[in-house]
Design a protein around this motif. Structure first.
Motif, short mmCIF file in Angstrom:
data_model
loop_
_atom_site.label_atom_id
_atom_site.label_comp_id
_atom_site.label_asym_id
_atom_site.label_seq_id
_atom_site.Cartn_x
_atom_site.Cartn_y
_atom_site.Cartn_z
N ASP A 42 0.86 -1.19 0.00
CA ASP A 42 0.00 0.00 0.00
C ASP A 42 0.90 1.24 0.00
O ASP A 42 1.70 1.43 0.91
CB ASP A 42 -0.90 -0.01 1.25
N TYR A 43 0.77 2.07 -1.02
CA TYR A 43 1.61 3.26 -1.12
C TYR A 43 1.41 4.22 0.05
O TYR A 43 2.28 5.02 0.38
CB TYR A 43 1.32 4.00 -2.43
N ASN A 44 0.26 4.14 0.71
CA ASN A 44 -0.02 5.02 1.85
C ASN A 44 0.80 4.65 3.08
O ASN A 44 0.80 5.39 4.07
CB ASN A 44 -1.51 4.99 2.19
N GLU A 45 1.50 3.51 3.04
CA GLU A 45 2.28 3.06 4.19
C GLU A 45 3.77 3.39 4.07
O GLU A 45 4.56 3.02 4.93
CB GLU A 45 2.10 1.55 4.37
N TYR A 47 5.48 5.99 4.52
CA TYR A 47 6.05 6.83 5.58
C TYR A 47 6.56 6.03 6.76
O TYR A 47 7.33 6.53 7.60
CB TYR A 47 4.99 7.84 6.07
N PRO A 64 1.48 6.32 -8.10
CA PRO A 64 1.03 7.61 -7.57
C PRO A 64 1.93 8.75 -8.02
O PRO A 64 3.14 8.59 -8.18
CB PRO A 64 1.12 7.41 -6.05
#
Length: 382
Positions: A42-45, A47, A64
């Motif tokens: 998941d690209y949102n992870e 960070y 993204p």
């Protein structure tokens, strides 16, 4: 450090099912250095990680917009840089791949499918479901050689002017895995004695092996054919028939192949839509297919695209390119049906019998415009 590894093709392409070797080598290197590595899904992870490595092979894989090279985020692969992709550092390139990088993802996919089957009251066939992951679970993967001297304009492998030795088999061979998958750009382009030695090493491993890329049949001779076709080859032995200009030499090589192939299945990649997307390109594709049929070899249509364009999609014959690929790229169909038979079979299954299906429409339109080509090739059989 926490190292995040992203296989962009896995996240951005439907039904993508082949491990990213660079990702596996990066994971192996950092594990050896004492760091924690994880396949990020998941690209949102992103960070959450001290360093992130993102690799992609295909230029049209969606990513993204916020991804950007930085001290903490590293981008690599032909999908980002096409033929200018930087090499991995030598100490990473020659690592034994981390063949367990994808294990948790596979387990998650199995659980999701089990849950879905249970919800729908269906029986879950795990053995059948796991077939799609065989390259992740069954194969040692690597390059024995790198480079190619052909400099084909449509090919991403433009970086080198020759074929050279890259890794010994033992560098990426996991003895616990049943098979070997080789990613060499042009294995047969290495010197005769070297390719003979490496083929013998593959035979001596006792494992089934395959070359993922099409082998260069223009470099075949009787001795190499004898070794190759007597081996425990895994699946179709695959070559490439990219240019109509090679018709005569490939015709000669097909005669040699026929002497040795016994019952082995032979497939040729057939490139279309590169130099043009007109009737001449269609005719050249059928001419190559006809020759392959004569020698009992399967064609596999490869529609050209590069990082900037997909020419066949803008062609007036777009529907015919799609139908041609659907016909050729299904062995159980192309072995039994002519091109015309295939279009008629699609029409018979069409929901509205009063309208033409896309396959029949594409065939009839081309036949009306070019009756000579249609008469010559639409009824040829395997």
């Amino acid at each position: 450090m926490k190292i995040g590894i992203v296989d962009a093709d896995l996240l951005g392409r439907k039904k993508h099912r082949f491990p990213n070797l660079a990702c596996e080598k990066i994971s192996s290197y950092y594990k050896q250095e004492g760091h924690d590595t994880k396949l990020v899904l998941d690209y949102n992870e992103l960070y959450e990680y001290d360093k992130v490595f993102i690799s992609k092979v295909f230029t049209d894989t969606a990513i993204p917009a916020f991804l950007q090279e930085s001290d903490a985020m590293h981008l690599g692969g032909t999908g980002f840089f096409f033929d200018k992709a930087p090499n991995l550092p030598e100490d990473i390139e020659h690592q034994m791949p981390d063949y367990h990088l994808y294990d948790q993802w596979i387990k998650n996919e199995v659980r999701k499918k089990q849950s879905l089957c249970k919800h729908k009251g269906k029986t879950f066939n795990e053995k059948y479901f796991m077939q799609q992951f065989k390259e992740y679970t069954d194969y040692s993967i690597g390059f024995l050689t790198r480079g190619c001297f052909r400099k084909c304009q449509f090919c991403v492998n433009q970086k080198y002017n020759q074929v050279f030795l890259h890794s010994p088999l033992k560098e990426f061979l996991d003895e616990s895995r049943k098979k070997i998958c080789l990613l060499d750009d042009n294995f047969l382009g290495i010197g005769f004695q070297e390719r003979k030695r490496m083929l013998q090493e593959l035979l001596d491993s006792g494992k089934r092996f395959k070359f993922k890329q099409g082998l260069d049949e223009r470099l075949l001779d009787d001795e190499i054919c004898k070794i190759l076709f007597s081996s425990r080859y895994d699946g179709d032995i695959t070559f490439a028939f990219d240019n109509i200009e090679d018709y005569d030499i490939i015709h000669d090589k097909l005669k040699i192949i026929t002497k040795h192939k016994n019952r082995k299945s032979v497939k040729f990649y057939v490139l279309v839509g590169f130099r043009s997307t007109d009737a001449e390109d269609i005719e050249n594709a059928f001419k190559r297919i006809e020759l392959l049929f004569q020698y009992g070899c399967l064609p596999y249509i490869m529609r050209f695209q590069n990082k900037n364009e997909t020419p066949w999609m803008q062609s007036k014959y777009r529907g015919l390119y799609i139908t041609l690929a659907r016909w050729c790229n299904q062995p159980s169909i192309v072995k039994k049906m002519s091109f015309r038979d295939f279009c008629e079979a699609n029409q018979a299954l069409h929901k509205n019998p009063n309208t033409l299906c896309s396959s029949m429409d594409a065939m009839l339109q081309f036949e009306k415009e070019y009756p000579r080509i249609a008469k010559r090739y639409f009824d040829i059989r395997f």
